[in-house]
Write a protein that holds these residues in place. Structure first.
Motif, mmCIF file in Angstrom:
data_model
loop_
_atom_site.group_PDB
_atom_site.id
_atom_site.type_symbol
_atom_site.label_atom_id
_atom_site.label_comp_id
_atom_site.label_asym_id
_atom_site.label_seq_id
_atom_site.Cartn_x
_atom_site.Cartn_y
_atom_site.Cartn_z
ATOM 1 N N UNK A 96 0.852 -1.184 0.000
ATOM 2 C CA UNK A 96 0.000 0.000 0.000
ATOM 3 C C UNK A 96 0.892 1.240 0.000
ATOM 4 N N UNK A 97 0.553 2.185 -0.865
ATOM 5 C CA UNK A 97 1.286 3.440 -0.952
ATOM 6 C C UNK A 97 0.391 4.530 -0.385
ATOM 7 N N UNK A 98 0.871 5.209 0.651
ATOM 8 C CA UNK A 98 0.101 6.285 1.269
ATOM 9 C C UNK A 98 0.469 7.584 0.583
ATOM 10 N N UNK A 99 -0.527 8.200 -0.037
ATOM 11 C CA UNK A 99 -0.325 9.490 -0.686
ATOM 12 C C UNK A 99 -1.001 10.554 0.166
ATOM 13 N N UNK A 102 -4.894 9.846 0.053
ATOM 14 C CA UNK A 102 -5.409 8.551 -0.363
ATOM 15 C C UNK A 102 -4.393 7.440 -0.127
ATOM 16 N N UNK A 103 -4.882 6.231 -0.271
ATOM 17 C CA UNK A 103 -4.020 5.063 -0.185
ATOM 18 C C UNK A 103 -4.184 4.287 -1.488
ATOM 19 N N UNK A 104 -3.063 4.000 -2.150
ATOM 20 C CA UNK A 104 -3.085 3.238 -3.389
ATOM 21 C C UNK A 104 -2.581 1.837 -3.089
#
Length: 130
Positions: A96-99, A102-104
């Motif tokens: 999971x990539x936290x931007x 949002x979370x991608x």
């Protein structure tokens, strides 16, 4: 004499444990295991890309985002910039990539890529499914 033998045994045990620890733990910190015949190098001699021989976890640290770990899949390419910074690989598991807002989710077998601004301050992480 018994006292000397006990001390000698303890010293030998300590030295052998230290030597084993040094031999087995140090290379794993920065080693990338590549399939034979797949290595390509940049003009400065640093690794450009190769096919990974085994699953590898790449740790990337950045003042902006902190530390991120990318699980890279064996039998797929891993790529590095000329300054030896990790650029991309195929994921061996979901991450999971936290931007900002949002979370991608990046699925297993997707390609994660990292790019850095020329000043090295801004880091961008993206994933693509092929």
């Amino acid at each position: 004499m018994k006292y000397f033998n006990r001390k000698l045994t303890k010293v030998a045990y300590f030295l052998s444990f230290s030597a084993i620890n040094l031999v087995f733990s140090q290379p794993a910190i920065s080693a990338v295991s590549c399939e034979a015949g797949t290595i390509s190098r940049h003009s400065n001699g640093s690794l450009a890309y190769c096919v990974l021989a085994r699953d590898t976890k790449v740790t990337v640290s950045n003042p902006q985002l902190g530390t991120s770990i990318f699980p890279c899949k064996a039998k797929n390419y891993i790529k590095f910039a000329e300054n030896s910074q990790f650029q991309r690989c195929t994921l061996s598991q979901e991450i999971k990539i936290i931007k900002t807002n949002s979370i991608q989710t990046c699925a297993e077998d997707s390609i994660v890529s990292i790019s850095t601004s020329s000043d090295g301050k801004n880091l961008s992480i993206a994933c693509e499914r092929y």
